[in-house]
Design an enzyme around this catalytic site. Structure first.
Site, mmCIF file in Angstrom:
data_model
loop_
_atom_site.group_PDB
_atom_site.id
_atom_site.type_symbol
_atom_site.label_atom_id
_atom_site.label_comp_id
_atom_site.label_asym_id
_atom_site.label_seq_id
_atom_site.Cartn_x
_atom_site.Cartn_y
_atom_site.Cartn_z
ATOM 1 C CB THR A 49 1.058 84.937 -34.585
ATOM 2 O OG1 THR A 49 1.566 86.215 -35.034
ATOM 3 C CG2 THR A 49 -0.329 85.594 -33.761
ATOM 4 C CE1 TYR A 136 7.723 87.628 -40.491
ATOM 5 C CE2 TYR A 136 7.674 85.245 -39.779
ATOM 6 C CZ TYR A 136 7.550 86.561 -39.519
ATOM 7 O OH TYR A 136 6.953 87.093 -38.314
ATOM 8 C CE LYS A 164 4.467 88.666 -40.963
ATOM 9 N NZ LYS A 164 4.203 87.238 -40.023
ATOM 10 C CB VAL A 222 1.319 88.570 -42.760
ATOM 11 C CG1 VAL A 222 0.967 87.396 -42.216
ATOM 12 C CG2 VAL A 222 1.741 88.298 -44.374
#
Length: 310
Positions: A49, A136, A164, A222
């Protein structure tokens, strides 16, 4: 909300830019403080992001340092993973010097390593850095999924404290949770403050999957939507973990159009537009992404009004 050092709602922060698309470091510090004052427990910088692929290494490092100077004792999670193991190690060590407290390490993208190589990647990064790490798992962007059995093996590495999970299905998350069910928090060793009940904790990587992830043993999210709906999201997670499932479900259903609407086009196009609609100007996006169109902004405005965040 429990003893987790990172808390329950982590925000994958956008990177603000100036009008000429330079990193707005002052704006980044201001945004990090705003988030922590509005429902975010921990800031995650320099990740998807945050438009990490368009930032230079020095821009990222200065961004980490700027945010850390602003937030002080609050933990800072920094995206340091690449598709090269040695480059990930080198950048992670540099990030530590510039303020990173925790590393967010994505599965190596593009080169699609097999599962045993994925384990070795995380083992080598963990042993070289001796910092808490969040793995991740986002196959939609990397081209490779870290399978539940591999993640369970990675969980045996003491400083890999969480994952995540950004997946299209809850099944792999449930499978991983079953593997982790027999592990102990003590297996995290000196990093035990980052876990709650077991060797590795699970954070949802998708806002729309928070409730299902919590239901199968996850501890938080998250988030992208927490930029603009942080207090409500924090209340939702707290309500669920306090046993008030009906309240949590009501909040989830109210916010669900926002969770999905923010991803009507590629993230972070619409979350930057949403922040501007709330009066927080974080600038445009670097190419190859683009700004939201007038039609996309109008559709987003309606969703934000309907969900009570505007």
């Amino acid at each position: 909300m429990g003893g987790l050092a990172l808390g329950r709602v982590l925000t994958a922060m956008v990177t603000p830019f100036t009008d000429n698309l330079e990193v707005d470091y002052r704006g980044a510090a201001k945004l990090a403080r705003h988030l922590l004052d509005n429902g975010t427990d921990t800031v995650v910088a320099g990740a998807t992001t945050g438009e990490a692929p368009t930032l230079s290494s020095e821009e990222k490092l200065r961004l980490f340092e700027t945010i850390k100077n602003e937030i002080g004792d609050r933990p800072l999670v920094c995206g340091t993973g690449t598709n090269s193991t040695q480059a990930t190690i080198d950048f992670s060590l540099a990030a530590k010097k510039r303020g990173a407290d925790v590393l967010l390490v994505v599965a190596p993208y593009y080169n699609k390593p097999p599962q045993d190589a994925l384990y070795e990647h995380f083992r080598m990064v963990a042993e070289a850095t001796d910092m808490p790490i969040i793995a991740y798992n986002i196959p939609g962007r990397t081209g490779v999924e870290i399978k539940p059995k591999t993640l369970a093996q990675i969980a045996s590495i003491p400083n890999v404290i969480a994952v995540k999970e950004s997946l299209p299905s809850i099944e792999p998350i449930s499978e991983l949770s079953a593997y982790l069910h027999t592990t102990q928090a003590s297996e995290a060793g000196k990093f035990a403050s980052y876990v709650e009940n077991r060797a590795m904790e699970i954070y949802s990587g998708d806002d729309s999957s928070i409730m299902p992830t919590l239901a199968v043993g996850g501890v938080g999210v998250v988030s992208v939507a927490s930029h603009v709906a942080g207090p409500a999201m924090n209340d939702m997670v707290k309500a669920y973990l306090d046993g008030n499932v009906h309240k949590a479900a009501d909040l989830h259903l109210r916010l669900y159009p926002l969770f999905t609407g923010l991803f009507a086009v590629t993230n972070p196009i619409l979350i930057k537009a949403a922040l501007r609609l709330q009066g927080f100007n974080v600038g445009c996006l670097r190419r190859p992404l683009r700004a939201a169109s007038p039609e996309e902004i109008e559709a987003l405005r309606k969703i934000m009004l309907e969900t009570g965040v505007l």
